[in-house]
Structures are given as C-alpha cells and as structure tokens.
Design a protein around this motif. Structure first.
Motif, PDB file in Angstrom:
ATOM      1  N   LEU A  36      74.200  29.436  86.915  1.00  0.00           N
ATOM      2  CA  LEU A  36      74.392  28.036  87.267  1.00  0.00           C
ATOM      3  C   LEU A  36      73.071  27.381  87.627  1.00  0.00           C
ATOM      4  N   ALA A  37      72.276  28.048  88.451  1.00  0.00           N
ATOM      5  CA  ALA A  37      70.995  27.468  88.853  1.00  0.00           C
ATOM      6  C   ALA A  37      70.092  27.270  87.638  1.00  0.00           C
ATOM      7  N   GLN A  38      70.082  28.256  86.740  1.00  0.00           N
ATOM      8  CA  GLN A  38      69.260  28.148  85.542  1.00  0.00           C
ATOM      9  C   GLN A  38      69.748  26.991  84.670  1.00  0.00           C
ATOM     10  N   ALA A  39      71.054  26.905  84.491  1.00  0.00           N
ATOM     11  CA  ALA A  39      71.608  25.843  83.650  1.00  0.00           C
ATOM     12  C   ALA A  39      71.373  24.471  84.269  1.00  0.00           C
TER      13      ALA A  39
ATOM     14  N   GLN B  20      74.260  22.132  76.836  1.00  0.00           N
ATOM     15  CA  GLN B  20      73.823  22.665  78.127  1.00  0.00           C
ATOM     16  C   GLN B  20      74.773  22.239  79.237  1.00  0.00           C
ATOM     17  N   GLU B  21      75.249  21.006  79.176  1.00  0.00           N
ATOM     18  CA  GLU B  21      76.194  20.527  80.184  1.00  0.00           C
ATOM     19  C   GLU B  21      77.504  21.317  80.101  1.00  0.00           C
ATOM     20  N   ALA B  22      77.948  21.633  78.881  1.00  0.00           N
ATOM     21  CA  ALA B  22      79.177  22.414  78.713  1.00  0.00           C
ATOM     22  C   ALA B  22      78.998  23.827  79.261  1.00  0.00           C
ATOM     23  N   VAL B  23      77.837  24.425  79.012  1.00  0.00           N
ATOM     24  CA  VAL B  23      77.571  25.769  79.551  1.00  0.00           C
ATOM     25  C   VAL B  23      77.590  25.725  81.076  1.00  0.00           C
ATOM     26  N   ALA B  24      76.948  24.714  81.670  1.00  0.00           N
ATOM     27  CA  ALA B  24      76.940  24.583  83.133  1.00  0.00           C
ATOM     28  C   ALA B  24      78.358  24.437  83.676  1.00  0.00           C
ATOM     29  N   ALA B  25      79.204  23.680  82.986  1.00  0.00           N
ATOM     30  CA  ALA B  25      80.592  23.505  83.425  1.00  0.00           C
ATOM     31  C   ALA B  25      81.343  24.827  83.369  1.00  0.00           C
ATOM     32  N   LEU B  26      81.128  25.618  82.317  1.00  0.00           N
ATOM     33  CA  LEU B  26      81.798  26.918  82.211  1.00  0.00           C
ATOM     34  C   LEU B  26      81.326  27.874  83.304  1.00  0.00           C
TER      35      LEU B  26
ATOM     36  N   GLN C  31      78.781  34.850  78.466  1.00  0.00           N
ATOM     37  CA  GLN C  31      80.059  34.389  77.907  1.00  0.00           C
ATOM     38  C   GLN C  31      80.016  32.896  77.612  1.00  0.00           C
ATOM     39  N   ALA C  32      79.535  32.125  78.576  1.00  0.00           N
ATOM     40  CA  ALA C  32      79.506  30.666  78.430  1.00  0.00           C
ATOM     41  C   ALA C  32      78.605  30.252  77.282  1.00  0.00           C
ATOM     42  N   SER C  33      77.430  30.847  77.198  1.00  0.00           N
ATOM     43  CA  SER C  33      76.495  30.497  76.129  1.00  0.00           C
ATOM     44  C   SER C  33      77.056  30.829  74.755  1.00  0.00           C
ATOM     45  N   GLN C  34      77.657  32.011  74.619  1.00  0.00           N
ATOM     46  CA  GLN C  34      78.221  32.425  73.327  1.00  0.00           C
ATOM     47  C   GLN C  34      79.382  31.524  72.923  1.00  0.00           C
ATOM     48  N   ALA C  35      80.235  31.173  73.883  1.00  0.00           N
ATOM     49  CA  ALA C  35      81.399  30.340  73.571  1.00  0.00           C
ATOM     50  C   ALA C  35      80.975  28.964  73.063  1.00  0.00           C
TER      51      ALA C  35
ATOM     52  N   VAL D 181      80.652  16.471  75.387  1.00  0.00           N
ATOM     53  CA  VAL D 181      80.759  17.501  76.427  1.00  0.00           C
ATOM     54  C   VAL D 181      82.205  17.938  76.632  1.00  0.00           C
ATOM     55  N   GLU D 182      83.129  16.983  76.741  1.00  0.00           N
ATOM     56  CA  GLU D 182      84.523  17.332  77.008  1.00  0.00           C
ATOM     57  C   GLU D 182      85.117  18.157  75.882  1.00  0.00           C
ATOM     58  N   ASP D 183      84.820  17.783  74.635  1.00  0.00           N
ATOM     59  CA  ASP D 183      85.330  18.548  73.499  1.00  0.00           C
ATOM     60  C   ASP D 183      84.728  19.949  73.465  1.00  0.00           C
ATOM     61  N   LEU D 184      83.443  20.044  73.766  1.00  0.00           N
ATOM     62  CA  LEU D 184      82.800  21.362  73.808  1.00  0.00           C
ATOM     63  C   LEU D 184      83.453  22.259  74.852  1.00  0.00           C
ATOM     64  N   ILE D 185      83.695  21.708  76.035  1.00  0.00           N
ATOM     65  CA  ILE D 185      84.309  22.504  77.106  1.00  0.00           C
ATOM     66  C   ILE D 185      85.718  22.926  76.706  1.00  0.00           C
ATOM     67  N   ARG D 186      86.497  21.980  76.188  1.00  0.00           N
ATOM     68  CA  ARG D 186      87.877  22.271  75.806  1.00  0.00           C
ATOM     69  C   ARG D 186      87.929  23.377  74.743  1.00  0.00           C
ATOM     70  N   GLN D 187      87.106  23.238  73.705  1.00  0.00           N
ATOM     71  CA  GLN D 187      87.123  24.230  72.630  1.00  0.00           C
ATOM     72  C   GLN D 187      86.575  25.578  73.098  1.00  0.00           C
ATOM     73  N   ALA D 188      85.565  25.543  73.951  1.00  0.00           N
ATOM     74  CA  ALA D 188      85.015  26.793  74.487  1.00  0.00           C
ATOM     75  C   ALA D 188      86.047  27.522  75.334  1.00  0.00           C
ATOM     76  N   LEU D 189      86.783  26.781  76.142  1.00  0.00           N
ATOM     77  CA  LEU D 189      87.825  27.403  76.960  1.00  0.00           C
ATOM     78  C   LEU D 189      88.914  28.009  76.075  1.00  0.00           C
ATOM     79  N   GLN D 190      89.245  27.332  74.984  1.00  0.00           N
ATOM     80  CA  GLN D 190      90.252  27.872  74.068  1.00  0.00           C
ATOM     81  C   GLN D 190      89.766  29.178  73.449  1.00  0.00           C
ATOM     82  N   SER D 191      88.520  29.213  73.031  1.00  0.00           N
ATOM     83  CA  SER D 191      87.988  30.448  72.421  1.00  0.00           C
ATOM     84  C   SER D 191      87.865  31.568  73.460  1.00  0.00           C
ATOM     85  N   LEU D 192      87.514  31.221  74.692  1.00  0.00           N
ATOM     86  CA  LEU D 192      87.416  32.241  75.740  1.00  0.00           C
ATOM     87  C   LEU D 192      88.789  32.793  76.115  1.00  0.00           C
ATOM     88  N   SER D 193      89.809  31.967  76.046  1.00  0.00           N
ATOM     89  CA  SER D 193      91.147  32.458  76.403  1.00  0.00           C
ATOM     90  C   SER D 193      91.705  33.384  75.329  1.00  0.00           C
TER      91      SER D 193
END
Length: 193
Positions: A135-138, A150-156, A165-169, A179-191
C-alpha cells in the motif's frame, strides 16, 4: 457508509472538528497532524471519512487524504488496535512513513508513537507487513489524477490483497478502462482464482 463530507469548517478543538454540510453539523475526529494543515475556520473543506458504529456510539473519523483513511482502515483491522490508537499512529507518522516502517519491520520507529509499545509494534509488523508495504509503495507512486491501473492496484491492496495478486489481476485487463471498471474486473478475476 459516509465516505466523504464537503462543507464549511465551523470549529476545531483537537482532536475534534465540526463541519457544516448544508446546515447539518458533523463532529469528526482527526489525526492531530491534520490540524496543522486545515484552512481557517469558515473555509470550505472536504474530508474523507470512516464511520464506526458501536453499541454505545457512532464515531465519525475524518482524513485529509484517501491514503490516511485507507491506512486507518488497515490499522483498525489489527487485533487490539482501535480508533484512538490508529489516530495516534497517523498523528505520529504520515501514512506513507507508517507503511514504510511496518514494511521494513522498523519497531523502533513504531514505538516512538505515543501509545504504541513493543508488543503492539510487533503485532503491527506481523499482521500488516505485506499489506502496508504494498500500500505504501502504491500510494507513494500515484500522482493526483494518475494512472488508473496504479489506483486500481492501490484499491485492491486496501481490500487486503497481496501486492503480487493485485498487480497481476490488474495487468491482465484491457487498456482504456476507468478505475472503477478495473477494480470491478480485477475483483471478478480474483474471485475465480
């Protein structure tokens, strides 16, 4: 959940601040370091917030940046760390320096914060090293209005995912997404993983 309040600064009595939002007065508790950065009374102010509902109280915490609020939320997840201690941590160190201290296992820096003893500092390092380091790095690498990835990675990271995990997703997603679409799709792939 109240995530943001924008209004007029009415009164400050550290650690509390009163904010008038269209005729409704809110009392927020802020890190003491934030009081040095506040504009004069009567000035417009926007604060990121965290609402804690307990059996005996509803507590509203205010922060000048999302990074501070996100760090506060990570801190209160640690067993034995409540809102007061989390605010003391953010009063003693900036969100970025606190994240670095935990990521590096710098117990000496953490015990320099009033209310943080050696055992609590060790607990912070053990429970949050991976999360806060990433988190601090992001957060330190995101300029305002910066890269949506980068904002999506920080949110994850704030949601508890490990930096790798966050970076790969996020890396596997299509270009041009917000950002919102990136987070939503990343969460779907992580689940699904």
């Amino acid at each position: 959940m109240i995530v943001l309040l924008a209004g007029k600064l009415l009164r400050r009595r550290p650690p509390y601040l009163w904010l008038d939002v269209q005729g409704v007065g809110y009392e927020l508790e802020l890190p003491l370091s934030s009081f040095y950065q506040l504009p004069p009374d009567g000035t417009a102010l926007c604060l990121f917030t965290h609402l804690a509902i307990r059996e005996d109280a509803h507590l509203l915490y205010g922060f000048l940046s999302e990074a501070e609020r996100d760090m506060f939320r990570l801190l209160i997840r640690v067993n034995g760390i409540g809102g007061k201690v989390a605010l003391a941590c953010l009063s003693g160190l900036s969100a970025e320096r606190l994240g670095q201290a935990v990521a590096e296992g710098n117990v000496a820096m953490l015990t320099g914060i009033p209310g943080i003893g050696a055992k609590t500092a060790q607990r912070l390092v053990v429970e949050l090293r991976d999360k806060m380091g990433g988190l601090a790095q992001a957060l330190s690498s995101i300029p305002p209005g910066g890269d949506p990835r980068q904002e999506a990675v920080a949110a994850l990271l704030t949601l508890g995912y490990k930096p790798a995990q966050a970076s790969q997703a996020v890396a596997g997603l299509a270009d041009g997404l917000g950002v919102e679409d990136l987070i939503r799709q990343a969460l779907q792939s992580l689940s699904r993983a």
